[in-house]
Write an enzyme that holds these catalytic residues in place. Structure first.
Site: not given
Ligand code: FAD
Length: 304
Positions: A177, A227, A297
């Site tokens: 992560r 999570s 996380e």
């Molecule tokens: C129902 C549910 C289930 C999930 N299951 C999983 C799972 O199985 N495994 C898992 O790993 N995660 C899971 N997640 C968490 C999440 O989906 C992941 O961490 C995902 O990778 C986050 O992507 P995002 O685009 O939504 O990032 P955001 O939530 O928008 O951002 C997360 C972080 O990344 C940074 N960020 C985002 N995009 C960029 C970019 N292009 N450049 C630089 N920094 C950036 C942001 O600044 C922030 O710090 C789950 C979430 C939910 C709601």
């Protein structure tokens, strides 16, 4: 600089840039929580992303990148400055032989559908993660034994000087992560992945199996950010929380999910304050009972 002047500078310097003023962050997070951000920029090209970052740097305005907001808790007072949102508009995918290059804003679910059509295997784990490709690179997202590290060849990022650079897989330093992107504050604009062809029926079956696991074991019908805590070495966060007797515990509208104790869910118009109090309660009880520190996380941003 006054935020209205920053708005004017952005509009003057980046033709056609889409900007929302005073935009509620709760509309852009899977938790459905968060006060307004002064300016939300919705870029369509990597040059727009770079241009927006450079203007923020030049005029010393705080900026924060988000993807789909699925790992994010925004405080109730919102965010002063700028949020650059990459999901929605910034989502082109290019496929050449077995090499796939995609813009950071593409949703993992859409990318997965596209890869299935090409019979590419190895991305099944990501099909149900509700984030963008950029967010997944930054977090080295993973599930069911797979992680981004397995498929990434490299990524184009905007570095601390505002320049585009390419980082290969080793330079990305992907770990549980985390990645170098988080540590250095880079912004992912494109990612490059390499896949092998597989059997389409098997790929579809695997995705179906993972989807079934998610829908039966995770509280997907309620807003959350997945999570809440990282997996502590040697333990499972959900199991520790359940063993501590915290399953279903509520603070205001936030609850430790009765279905999966690793998830804090928004059951009834929860505020960020409710969620943060619940997180602190869980951390304290687990530490007192088992001596284990639970690290979040979920990323927490903004002001009270
Ligand atoms: C129902 C549910 C289930 C999930 N299951 C999983 C799972 O199985 N495994 C898992 O790993 N995660 C899971 N997640 C968490 C999440 O989906 C992941 O961490 C995902 O990778 C986050 O992507 P995002 O685009 O939504 O990032 P955001 O939530 O928008 O951002 C997360 C972080 O990344 C940074 N960020 C985002 N995009 C960029 C970019 N292009 N450049 C630089 N920094 C950036 C942001 O600044 C922030 O710090 C789950 C979430 C939910 C709601």
């Amino acid at each position: 600089m006054d935020i209205n002047n920053v708005y004017n500078k952005l509009v003057e310097n980046i033709q056609g840039i889409k900007i929302l003023k005073n935009e509620p962050m709760k509309k852009h997070t899977s938790f459905r929580i968060g006060g307004p951000v002064d300016l939300m920029i919705l870029p369509k090209t990597k040059e727009e992303v770079q241009g927006a970052i450079n203007i923020c740097k030049k005029y010393q305005v705080n900026y924060y990148i988000i993807g789909n907001g699925s790992n994010l808790l925004v405080r109730d007072g919102g965010v002063r400055g700028v949020v650059i949102k990459l999901a929605d508009n910034f989502n082109e995918v290019n496929i050449e032989k077995n090499r796939v290059t995609a813009q950071a804003g593409v949703l993992l679910s859409s990318l997965s559908n596209r890869l299935v059509k090409e019979s590419f295997k190895g991305f099944e784990f990501a099909s149900g993660i509700p984030g963008t490709l950029g967010g997944a690179v930054v977090m080295n997202a993973g599930a069911y034994g797979g992680e981004m590290k397995d498929v990434l060849a490299g990524a184009y990022v905007v570095d601390e000087k505002g320049n585009f650079i390419y980082l290969n897989k080793e330079e990305l330093a992907l770990d549980y992560r985390t990645s170098v992107i988080q540590k250095k504050g880079y912004v992912v604009v494109e990612a490059e992945m390499v896949f092998e062809k597989g059997d389409m029926t098997e790929i579809k079956e695997k995705i179906k199996d993972f989807t079934k696991k998610r829908t039966t074991k995770q509280p997907l019908q309620l807003p959350s950010a997945g999570s809440t805590f990282k997996r502590p070495t040697g333990y499972f966060a959900g199991k520790l929380i359940e063993d501590a007797g915290l399953k279903g515990v509520r603070v205001g509208g936030a609850q430790v999910s009765p279905l999966h104790s690793g998830f804090v869910v928004n059951v009834e118009n929860a505020t960020a304050e409710d969620v943060i109090h619940l997180i602190e309660l869980v951390q304290k009880v687990v530490k007192d009972q088992f001596g284990v520190t639970l690290e979040t996380e979920v990323k927490i941003i903004g002001q009270d």
